[in-house]
Design an enzyme around this catalytic site. Structure first.
Site, mmCIF file in Angstrom:
data_model
loop_
_atom_site.group_PDB
_atom_site.id
_atom_site.type_symbol
_atom_site.label_atom_id
_atom_site.label_comp_id
_atom_site.label_asym_id
_atom_site.label_seq_id
_atom_site.Cartn_x
_atom_site.Cartn_y
_atom_site.Cartn_z
ATOM 1 N N THR A 188 0.887 -1.175 0.000
ATOM 2 C CA THR A 188 0.000 0.000 0.000
ATOM 3 C C THR A 188 0.919 1.217 0.000
ATOM 4 O O THR A 188 2.080 1.117 0.424
ATOM 5 C CB THR A 188 -0.875 0.033 1.259
ATOM 6 N N GLU A 333 -5.556 -3.900 -1.062
ATOM 7 C CA GLU A 333 -5.960 -5.054 -0.252
ATOM 8 C C GLU A 333 -7.017 -5.911 -0.941
ATOM 9 O O GLU A 333 -7.352 -6.987 -0.500
ATOM 10 C CB GLU A 333 -6.488 -4.578 1.099
ATOM 11 N N TRP A 455 -21.378 15.411 9.043
ATOM 12 C CA TRP A 455 -20.280 15.080 8.150
ATOM 13 C C TRP A 455 -20.484 15.740 6.787
ATOM 14 O O TRP A 455 -21.575 15.695 6.222
ATOM 15 C CB TRP A 455 -20.199 13.556 7.954
HETATM 16 P P1 ADP Z 1 -3.680 3.830 -0.899
HETATM 17 O O1 ADP Z 1 -4.663 3.285 0.095
HETATM 18 O O2 ADP Z 1 -2.305 3.760 -0.400
HETATM 19 O O3 ADP Z 1 -4.079 5.142 -1.516
HETATM 20 P P2 ADP Z 1 -4.896 2.147 -2.837
HETATM 21 O O4 ADP Z 1 -4.630 2.217 -4.257
HETATM 22 O O5 ADP Z 1 -5.086 0.805 -2.259
HETATM 23 O O6 ADP Z 1 -3.703 2.836 -2.129
HETATM 24 O O7 ADP Z 1 -6.132 3.068 -2.526
HETATM 25 C C1 ADP Z 1 -7.372 2.598 -2.158
HETATM 26 C C2 ADP Z 1 -8.247 3.743 -1.782
HETATM 27 O O8 ADP Z 1 -8.437 4.629 -2.883
HETATM 28 C C3 ADP Z 1 -9.640 3.337 -1.394
HETATM 29 O O9 ADP Z 1 -9.696 2.878 -0.062
HETATM 30 C C4 ADP Z 1 -10.401 4.634 -1.605
HETATM 31 O O10 ADP Z 1 -10.240 5.525 -0.519
HETATM 32 C C5 ADP Z 1 -9.725 5.239 -2.800
HETATM 33 N N1 ADP Z 1 -10.488 4.954 -4.013
HETATM 34 C C6 ADP Z 1 -10.262 4.012 -4.936
HETATM 35 N N2 ADP Z 1 -11.160 4.088 -5.929
HETATM 36 C C7 ADP Z 1 -12.000 5.101 -5.636
HETATM 37 C C8 ADP Z 1 -13.148 5.679 -6.271
HETATM 38 N N3 ADP Z 1 -13.602 5.262 -7.426
HETATM 39 N N4 ADP Z 1 -13.748 6.707 -5.638
HETATM 40 C C9 ADP Z 1 -13.295 7.173 -4.466
HETATM 41 N N5 ADP Z 1 -12.220 6.686 -3.834
HETATM 42 C C10 ADP Z 1 -11.581 5.663 -4.407
#
Ligand code: ADP
Length: 553
Positions: A188, A333, A455
């Site tokens: 991550t 994950e 929120w």
């Molecule tokens: P990191 O957590 O280190 O940024 P990841 O690529 O695993 O790396 O990111 C996952 C996160 O990205 C998700 O938990 C979410 O917060 C965000 N995310 C992914 N796709 C979307 C989406 N379509 N809309 C909003 N948030 C998104």
């Protein structure tokens, strides 16, 4: 006593994907824009043969089952061969994001105990600098041919990728082993604390690839020409190197050439029909296409995810360029795909505006993933499209534990009647789910703006700003407020040459959102900070605006 099924027991192995592509779509092309600058073409048959030779070469180097092969590489055919050559021979492919800080790269390579490191030509100076911090790496492999090898290097026994392959005959049978064996590791990006490793198995990767190719997911087929813009070092390019082998389609790799012009030219010359990437890359491509008054001749479909796809971007791609946008949500994950937004039969009868609002959501789960939103006590919330809670997921391609970390990340979940629903993975995202099962992310839990007990979704506020014709990019963060605790601050980048005042931008929110949610202030900047995966770096932005005094405070 249960009657057992009497079907062949064949483990789901990554090598079976490329074997399938080689046998059944052998002459289908794989085209790569190389770091060296030229275009390389071959096909699935040759890719499989070279992957076998690579597996032989890894064995000749003495690499043992379970050992990690690190990569620092762009999207290209050699990287594809490493995916298959390592995993297929029971080694573990560990893609490292080269855009991370050098210290982070060294930390990750060490944590994963990488034994070999394969890297593209342009990363040679970086690897030379890092080598002293990487004592566990026994083999450095430069992903190039003899002609491009440096005359001298400070790296011990620097190996040439093409020479390694030339020494092998390809007479190698992919081994069969337990499908639960590790196939690859991704870390991550570690926005809080040190990065954590997700260890995928052959089984989880194959199931994910199967599921992600479905029509209501990425809808991949042999008719497609797929160009993954999403890097192979970012959650295995969302599984596309695997799902494209399942369907046997043409693959196009852009290498490091990700600017609008290079991408557009590659889309056109190679007749790309489908692509996938984070919103920021489409910003670059769309700016280039719009400012040169161009259009796409074959590009029909794109998956956008990794962060929220701004509705304005979805509209531009669909209405102005005829490109279907499939909004997707996922995370490292989850291998990474969780949900995608595609209309169902009953929604096809809705007016276009209503359909658009559904497509703007992050969508429905793919079979294999289940999801729920829960309150702070772990109780499931109703699927009413309004109750926002912590999003939890489970399924065969969701992690159970992190690499080398004690303790389980999973949390217990209860149904509304209090009965146990077992353990689920908490995503850290806040979301709603509607009665049709469409999930919408309202925020990452740490990005939500908590104003007077209510929120406010930073994503909603960003989407509105992005719909303003003079705004290039926008981010909303929480600022301390003496009365309300937190209030939203909008940080925006104007389009080149555009004129826009704070008052005009705030007035744009009137009627688009509840009055109390309108940002308290606007700060114009020339650039917003992004993470190594192209997402807005809110942590850094919050640091940048620490102590910012809102006019309302
Ligand atoms: P990191 O957590 O280190 O940024 P990841 O690529 O695993 O790396 O990111 C996952 C996160 O990205 C998700 O938990 C979410 O917060 C965000 N995310 C992914 N796709 C979307 C989406 N379509 N809309 C909003 N948030 C998104």
């Amino acid at each position: 006593m249960a009657l057992m099924g009497q079907m062949m027991s064949m483990p789901l192995l990554i090598s079976s994907l490329i074997q399938h592509a080689a046998r059944h779509s052998g002459d289908t092309e794989i085209v790569s824009k190389r770091v060296e600058g030229d275009l390389h073409r071959y096909n699935w048959r040759e890719a499989e043969l070279r992957s076998r030779k690579l597996a032989q070469a890894f064995a000749r180097l003495g690499l043992q089952a379970g050992e990690r092969v690190g990569t620092l590489a762009w999207n290209g055919y050699r990287h594809l061969e490493i995916y298959y050559g390592s995993s297929g021979s029971q080694l573990v492919c560990h893609t490292i994001n080269p855009r991370l800080f050098p210290e982070q790269i060294a930390w990750i390579a060490k944590d994963a105990q990488d034994r070999a490191l394969c890297f593209d030509l342009n990363f040679l100076p970086l690897v030379e600098k890092l080598a002293e911090h990487l004592p566990q790496i026994k083999h450095y492999v430069l992903m190039t041919d003899r002609a491009h090898m440096p005359a001298a290097s400070t790296l011990p026994n620097l190996l040439c990728y093409e020479e390694l392959l030339e020494a092998e005959d390809g007479r190698y049978a992919w081994p069969s082993f337990d499908e639960n064996t590790a196939s690859s590791i991704c870390y991550t990006s570690g926005t809080t604390g040190n990065p954590k490793g997700a260890v995928y198995s052959h089984r989880s990767s194959v199931l994910h690839a199967y599921g992600s190719a479905l029509p209501d997911a990425m809808d991949c087929s042999a008719k497609d020409v797929i160009l993954p813009v999403v890097p192979m070092f970012h959650v295995n390019a969302w599984g596309l190197p695997y799902s494209s082998a399942i369907v046997g389609c043409k693959l196009v790799f852009p290498g490091p050439h990700l600017d609008g012009k290079s991408l557009y030219e590659l889309f056109e010359t190679e007749k790309v029909s489908f692509s996938a990437g984070v919103p920021t890359v489409w910003l670059g491509l769309l700016t280039y296409v719009a400012s040169n008054k161009l259009s796409f001749s074959t590009f029909k479909r794109t998956v956008i995810g990794g962060s929220a796809c701004p509705p304005a971007m979805l509209k531009t791609l669909m209405d102005d360029y005829g490109v279907e946008v499939i909004h997707a949500w996922g995370m490292t994950e989850l291998s990474p795909l969780g949900t995608l937004s595609k209309l169902t039969a009953k929604q096809l009868a809705l007016p276009p505006e209503q359909q658009r609002r559904i497509l703007e959501k992050q969508g429905k789960v793919i079979y294999g993933i289940d999801m729920a939103v829960i309150d702070d006590e772990g109780q499931a919330l109703p699927w009413d499209g309004a109750s926002a809670g912590n999003l939890v997921v489970r399924g065969p391609w969701v992690i159970n534990t992190y690499f080398q970390q004690d303790g389980s990340p999973l949390v217990p979940v209860q149904a509304a009647d209090g009965s146990s629903m077992g353990e689920w993975f908490p995503t850290g995202d806040v979301a709603t789910i509607d009665a049709d099962g469409f999930m919408q992310i309202t925020d990452r839990s740490k990005d939500v703006i908590k104003s007077g007990g209510e929120w406010i979704s930073s994503i909603d506020l960003e989407n509105i700003a992005m719909a303003h014709p003079a705004v290039h990019e926008a981010a909303v963060i929480a600022c301390r407020h003496p009365k309300w605790d937190e209030r939203p601050l909008l940080v925006a980048v104007k389009k080149p040459g555009a004129e826009l005042t704070r008052e005009e931008l705030l007035a744009f929110y009137e009627g688009r959102i509840a009055k109390w949610q309108i940002p308290d202030d606007v700060a114009f900047v020339t650039e917003l900070p992004h993470t190594a995966t192209g997402k807005l770096q809110k942590l850094k932005l919050r640091e940048q605006f620490k102590g910012y005094k809102l006019p309302t405070a």
